[in-house]
Write a protein that holds these residues in place. Structure first.
Motif, PDB file in Angstrom:
ATOM      1  N   LYS A 154      -0.114   4.109   0.719  1.00 55.91           N
ATOM      2  CA  LYS A 154      -0.572   5.002   1.780  1.00 55.91           C
ATOM      3  C   LYS A 154      -0.010   4.558   3.146  1.00 55.91           C
ATOM      4  CE  LYS A 154      -3.308   8.523   2.109  1.00 55.91           C
ATOM      5  NZ  LYS A 154      -3.086   9.681   1.263  1.00 55.91           N
ATOM      6  N   CYS A 155      -0.298   3.278   3.505  1.00 56.32           N
ATOM      7  CA  CYS A 155       0.053   2.863   4.870  1.00 56.32           C
ATOM      8  C   CYS A 155       1.222   1.869   4.893  1.00 56.32           C
ATOM      9  CB  CYS A 155      -1.160   2.258   5.563  1.00 56.32           C
ATOM     10  SG  CYS A 155      -1.675   0.687   4.858  1.00 56.32           S
ATOM     11  N   CYS A 196      -6.573  -1.746  -0.256  1.00 54.05           N
ATOM     12  CA  CYS A 196      -5.719  -2.150   0.858  1.00 54.05           C
ATOM     13  C   CYS A 196      -6.572  -2.695   2.003  1.00 54.05           C
ATOM     14  CB  CYS A 196      -4.916  -0.946   1.323  1.00 54.05           C
ATOM     15  SG  CYS A 196      -4.022  -1.258   2.842  1.00 54.05           S
ATOM     16  N   CYS A 239       0.844  -1.198   0.000  1.00 57.23           N
ATOM     17  CA  CYS A 239       0.000   0.000   0.000  1.00 57.23           C
ATOM     18  C   CYS A 239       0.882   1.252   0.000  1.00 57.23           C
ATOM     19  CB  CYS A 239      -0.905  -0.004   1.233  1.00 57.23           C
ATOM     20  SG  CYS A 239      -1.910   1.470   1.361  1.00 57.23           S
ATOM     21  N   PHE A 260      -5.773  -2.935   4.985  1.00 57.16           N
ATOM     22  CA  PHE A 260      -5.461  -2.255   6.252  1.00 57.16           C
ATOM     23  C   PHE A 260      -6.151  -0.888   6.343  1.00 57.16           C
ATOM     24  CE2 PHE A 260      -2.026  -5.191   5.463  1.00 57.16           C
ATOM     25  CZ  PHE A 260      -1.912  -5.829   6.688  1.00 57.16           C
ATOM     26  N   CYS A 261      -6.008  -0.086   5.259  1.00 56.58           N
ATOM     27  CA  CYS A 261      -6.565   1.265   5.351  1.00 56.58           C
ATOM     28  C   CYS A 261      -7.786   1.457   4.453  1.00 56.58           C
ATOM     29  CB  CYS A 261      -5.495   2.304   5.041  1.00 56.58           C
ATOM     30  SG  CYS A 261      -4.917   2.256   3.348  1.00 56.58           S
TER      31      CYS A 261
HETATM   32 ZN   LIG Z   1      -3.136   0.877   3.183  1.00 57.55          ZN
END
Ligand SMILES: [Zn+2]
Length: 315
Positions: free
Chosen positions: A27-28, A39, A25, A41-42
């Motif tokens: 982003k994260c 993703c 990802c 996770f986020c």
């Molecule tokens: Zn993410």
């Protein structure tokens, strides 16, 4: 006995490298093998391949180097006190920056490989954490959608190979009705320890698609032969594997004793295949040849004699 479920699962997509399946990802920084875009996770659509992630990082660091070089040129121009020195500083700065850009262009590919390797080393724990989350996600739908759970575990197994994850897959596979047209995988499931589910699965695969029985599966059966024999249909599993093994002369050469032990249980076509290979190598495989001939004689000699007598009585 558990009632087996009729399921379908997607064919396994093979990639050149195992890590081609991994997404990271932007982003994260989380990793997953289960999603292409979103993703886990986020929740953002910011997943990308590890290769493009590394490419982005490398481009950024190369751009900073170029910026730094341009900045040095500007400083040199700024501190030059006469016109000729300003010209020289600017010219040298531009040439050096251009040379740097050319050098970066030349080393881009090898640098990208180094950067990718470093990324894997740096994010080792993060990747592991991501894959463990993927396993949890698969475990979460184990009851509701076992076929999808198996597909998910199969993807994780591309990168994370250990006995618990293989055992879970073998266990799931044993609850499905397997068919020849399914994209069955065997090699990635061969584990270190003994699993009756895996042994059962090997036996089924040996009957459905004997091409999938390779050295690792035969060795697994040899290693755990006593345990497999103790299973309810253990001898059938071992005979199916021996029957699949006789398709290759190499396997007969490597495991003649194993094949000999189950020759008496081989179906007709496998017995004939074995005898055909053995007949091409007179003087070799002594005990195995004796056994194959004996089994053949006991099984078909009598039948031939009976057929002959029936023909005799009917004529
Ligand atoms: Zn993410």
């Amino acid at each position: 006995m558990i009632k087996k479920k009729a399921v379908t699962f997607k064919p396994y997509e093979r990639t050149e490298y195992a890590y081609d399946k991994l997404r990271v990802c932007r982003k994260c920084g989380g990793y997953t093998v289960l999603s292409e875009e979103i993703c886990p996770f986020c929740g953002k659509r910011t997943l990308t391949t590890v290769q493009s992630f590394a490419k982005r990082e490398l481009k950024r660091s190369m751009q900073s180097e170029l910026l730094f070089s341009a900045l040095l040129t500007l400083l040199a121009v700024f501190f030059a006190d006469t016109m000729p020195w300003i010209g020289i500083a600017a010219a040298v700065g531009i040439v050096l920056t251009a040379m740097l850009a050319f050098a970066q262009y030349r080393v881009f590919e090898p640098q990208l490989r180094i950067r990718t390797d470093r990324l894997f080393a740096r994010d080792k724990d993060r990747i592991r954490h991501g894959l463990i989350q993927d396993i949890r996600a698969a475990e979460g739908i184990l009851e509701a959608n076992p076929a999808r759970a198996y597909e998910m575990l199969r993807e994780v197994n591309t990168l994370l190979r250990n006995d618990p994850i293989r055992r879970l897959q073998a266990e799931l596979l044993q609850t499905f009705v397997l068919r020849r047209d399914m994209d069955l995988l065997l090699e990635p499931l061969i584990m270190d320890g003994f699993s009756p589910h895996l042994a059962g699965y090997i036996g089924e695969v040996a009957k459905l698609n004997r091409e999938l029985i390779k050295e690792s599966s035969i060795r697994y059966c040899l290693q755990y032969e006593p345990q497999i024999r103790n299973m309810s249909k253990g001898e059938d599993i071992l005979a199916a594997v021996a029957g699949a093994a006789v398709r290759m002369k190499r396997y007969i050469q490597l495991y003649p004793e194993f094949i000999r032990r189950y020759t008496h249980k081989l179906p007709e076509d496998r017995l004939e295949r074995l005898r055909e290979v053995l007949s091409q190598h007179p003087g070799e495989f002594g005990p195995l040849k004796l056994e194959a001939d004996e089994v053949y004689w006991v099984r078909f000699g009598k039948r031939n004699a009976r057929d002959a007598s029936q023909q005799g009585s009917s004529s």
